[in-house]
Design an enzyme around this catalytic site. Structure first.
Site, PDB file in Angstrom:
ATOM      1  N   ARG A  92      41.873   1.875  80.542  1.00 33.69           N
ATOM      2  CA  ARG A  92      40.621   1.710  81.294  1.00 33.69           C
ATOM      3  C   ARG A  92      40.732   2.201  82.736  1.00 33.69           C
ATOM      4  NH1 ARG A  92      39.575  -4.471  80.113  1.00 33.69           N
ATOM      5  NH2 ARG A  92      41.839  -4.394  80.153  1.00 33.69           N
ATOM      6  N   GLN A  93      41.977   2.304  83.226  1.00 30.83           N
ATOM      7  CA  GLN A  93      42.169   2.754  84.611  1.00 30.83           C
ATOM      8  C   GLN A  93      42.275   4.277  84.584  1.00 30.83           C
ATOM      9  OE1 GLN A  93      42.180   0.331  86.972  1.00 30.83           O
ATOM     10  NE2 GLN A  93      42.099   1.920  88.542  1.00 30.83           N
ATOM     11  N   HIS A 127      37.018   7.059  77.764  1.00 29.57           N
ATOM     12  CA  HIS A 127      35.619   7.344  78.100  1.00 29.57           C
ATOM     13  C   HIS A 127      35.476   8.564  78.984  1.00 29.57           C
ATOM     14  CE1 HIS A 127      34.103   4.123  75.784  1.00 29.57           C
ATOM     15  NE2 HIS A 127      35.038   3.347  76.297  1.00 29.57           N
ATOM     16  N   ASP A 167      28.277  -3.489  75.462  1.00 29.19           N
ATOM     17  CA  ASP A 167      28.076  -2.514  76.545  1.00 29.19           C
ATOM     18  C   ASP A 167      27.962  -1.115  75.943  1.00 29.19           C
ATOM     19  OD1 ASP A 167      30.740  -1.699  76.035  1.00 29.19           O
ATOM     20  OD2 ASP A 167      31.525  -3.028  77.590  1.00 29.19           O
ATOM     21  N   LYS A 190      25.908  -3.237  80.497  1.00 29.68           N
ATOM     22  CA  LYS A 190      26.746  -4.223  81.197  1.00 29.68           C
ATOM     23  C   LYS A 190      26.999  -3.777  82.622  1.00 29.68           C
ATOM     24  CE  LYS A 190      31.319  -4.544  80.344  1.00 29.68           C
ATOM     25  NZ  LYS A 190      32.516  -4.832  79.548  1.00 29.68           N
ATOM     26  N   ARG A 192      29.735  -4.865  85.574  1.00 30.77           N
ATOM     27  CA  ARG A 192      30.889  -5.720  85.881  1.00 30.77           C
ATOM     28  C   ARG A 192      30.965  -5.926  87.381  1.00 30.77           C
ATOM     29  NH1 ARG A 192      35.239  -7.784  83.504  1.00 30.77           N
ATOM     30  NH2 ARG A 192      35.018  -6.743  81.501  1.00 30.77           N
ATOM     31  N   ASP A 216      33.273  -5.138  69.536  1.00 29.83           N
ATOM     32  CA  ASP A 216      33.794  -4.419  70.704  1.00 29.83           C
ATOM     33  C   ASP A 216      35.228  -3.986  70.410  1.00 29.83           C
ATOM     34  OD1 ASP A 216      33.779  -3.279  73.204  1.00 29.83           O
ATOM     35  OD2 ASP A 216      33.450  -5.143  74.303  1.00 29.83           O
TER      36      ASP A 216
HETATM   37  C1  R5P Z   1      35.302  -2.521  78.377  1.00 25.44           C
HETATM   38  O1  R5P Z   1      34.258  -1.968  78.566  1.00 25.44           O
HETATM   39  C2  R5P Z   1      35.735  -3.071  77.062  1.00 25.44           C
HETATM   40  O2  R5P Z   1      35.068  -2.460  76.002  1.00 25.44           O
HETATM   41  C3  R5P Z   1      35.538  -4.548  76.971  1.00 25.44           C
HETATM   42  O3  R5P Z   1      34.162  -4.846  76.904  1.00 25.44           O
HETATM   43  C4  R5P Z   1      36.114  -5.245  78.148  1.00 25.44           C
HETATM   44  O4  R5P Z   1      37.337  -4.710  78.519  1.00 25.44           O
HETATM   45  C5  R5P Z   1      36.284  -6.709  77.842  1.00 25.44           C
HETATM   46  O5  R5P Z   1      36.835  -7.347  78.932  1.00 25.44           O
HETATM   47  P1  R5P Z   1      36.595  -8.897  79.130  1.00 25.44           P
HETATM   48  O6  R5P Z   1      36.894  -9.570  77.826  1.00 25.44           O
HETATM   49  O7  R5P Z   1      37.586  -9.283  80.205  1.00 25.44           O
HETATM   50  O8  R5P Z   1      35.183  -9.072  79.584  1.00 25.44           O
END
Ligand code: R5P
Length: 291
Positions: A92-93, A127, A167, A190, A192, A216
Site C-alpha cells: 500500500r505504500q 493500484h 472502497d 472511502k 481515510r 475486501d
Molecule cells: C485498502 O484500501 C484495503 O483494501 C483495505 O480496505 C484496508 O487496508 C483495510 O484497512 P483497515 O482494516 O485498517 O481499515
C-alpha cells in the site's frame, strides 16, 4: 527436483501445497537467541530449485529471516529460488503520499528481486503499479486472486447475497466474485483520515432487507469494514457478513466488527487466523507447478 521450505507457523498451509505438488516439504528451523537474533537451519543439501512459503504479515522481523534463509539456501545448492508470499507486505505504500515518505513497495520489491527468481502472491494491493512484474523488476511476479474462491464460499453460505466493496480499490475483487456467482454488487467510496478513522459512503441503492456481504482484500484494523457495516445496517440491510482474502485483524478488530453488528467473518488461509474457511492451497500449488 524441487522442494518447499516453510516456517513452523505456516505449516498448515504449506502441507497441502506440498502434497498437491508431490514435493518434499522441510521446515526452516529457528532458534531465537536471548538477544533477539535468530539462528536458522535448513536441510544440509538442497535441490537446484527451492520454493519458500512465507507470508509477510508482521513483516519486519520476517524479512530478515527470509533474506538470511534464502542466502543460505543458495549456499546449500539451490540455483533457483521462488517465494510464495500469500500476503505481501508494504504494497500500500506505493507512492510518496507526503514529501520525504519512503516508497516502501518499490524498495521491498527490489530487495525481493535481488533474492528470488519468482515471486507469487495473492490479491496484492496494487493500484498505482499495475503488475507484480513491475514490483519485482527483472524477475517474474505472479498475482493470484482468491476472488473466485471467496465468491463461491459466499454464494454457498448466503444465496442471493448483495456483495459490497467497502472502497473503490476493492471493486476489482468484488466484481470478479459477483460475476462468477451471478450476484449483485455495489462499490462504496472511502475517505481515510487516520489509521483507525475512515468514512465510507455506500451508493444510493436498495440495501433494505438484503443479505449483504462486504468483500475486501484486506482487513487490518477492521475499521474500513466496521464503518461500512454500520452504514449498511443503518440503511436497512438484513444482515452483514464479511469475507476477506487477508485477515490480519489487528488488536480489537474482531470485537469491533461484532460490536458493529457483523454476523460472520470469513477469510482465506493466506494469513493464519481463526476465521480461515477458504483455502488458497490449490491456487498456490497450481502456480508453483507452472514454475
Ligand atoms: C485498502 O484500501 C484495503 O483494501 C483495505 O480496505 C484496508 O487496508 C483495510 O484497512 P483497515 O482494516 O485498517 O481499515
Amino acid at each position: 527436483m524441487t522442494c518447499l521450505l516453510a516456517f513452523d507457523d505456516e505449516m498448515t498451509l504449506a502441507r497441502p501445497v506440498a502434497e498437491r505438488l508431490g514435493w518434499p516439504l522441510h521446515e526452516v528451523q529457528r532458534h531465537r537467541f536471548p538477544d533477539g537474533e535468530t539462528r536458522l537451519r535448513l536441510p544440509p543439501r538442497l535441490p537446484s530449485r527451492v520454493a519458500f512459503l512465507r507470508g509477510l504479515q508482521q513483516p519486519n522481523a520476517k524479512l530478515t529471516e527470509l533474506w538470511l534463509a534464502a542466502a543460505g539456501a543458495r549456499e546449500l545448492g539451490a540455483a533457483q529460488l521462488a517465494l510464495v508470499s500469500p500476503y505481501l507486505a508494504y504494497m500500500r505504500q506505493d507512492v510518496e503520499f507526503t514529501p520525504g515518505e519512503v516508497v516502501s513497495q518499490r524498495h521491498l520489491g527490489r530487495l525481493l528481486a535481488e533474492v528470488f527468481e519468482l515471486v507469487i502472491t495473492v490479491d496484492p494491493h496494487l493500484h498505482r503499479v499495475a503488475t507484480m512484474d513491475e514490483v519485482v523488476p527483472g524477475r517474474r511476479g505472479v498475482a493470484l486472486t482468491a476472488s473466485a474462491l471467496l465468491g463461491a464460499w459466499v454464494a454457498a453460505q448466503v444465496p442471493g447475497a448483495l456483495l459490497v466493496a467497502p472502497d473503490e480499490e476493492a471493486e476489482q475483487w468484488v466484481a470478479a466474485a459477483a460475476r462468477g456467482q451471478g450476484l449483485d454488487f455495489l462499490v462504496s467510496t472511502k475517505q481515510r483520515h487516520g489509521d483507525r478513522h475512515v468514512e465510507v459512503s455506500v451508493p444510493e441503492a436498495t440495501v433494505r432487507g438484503r443479505a449483504v456481504v462486504l468483500l475486501d482484500d484486506l482487513a487490518s484494523t477492521g475499521r474500513t469494514l466496521v464503518t461500512a457495516a454500520r452504514v449498511l445496517l443503518a440503511r436497512g440491510a438484513a444482515t452483514v457478513d464479511v469475507a476477506v482474502t487477508h485477515g490480519l485483524f489487528i488488536d480489537d478488530a474482531l470485537d469491533q466488527l461484532r460490536a458493529a453488528g457483523v454476523r460472520h467473518v470469513w477469510s482465506t488461509d493466506c494469513v493464519p487466523h481463526a476465521s480461515n474457511c477458504v483455502s488458497v492451497a490449490p491456487l498456490l500449488a497450481d502456480a508453483l507447478r507452472a514454475w
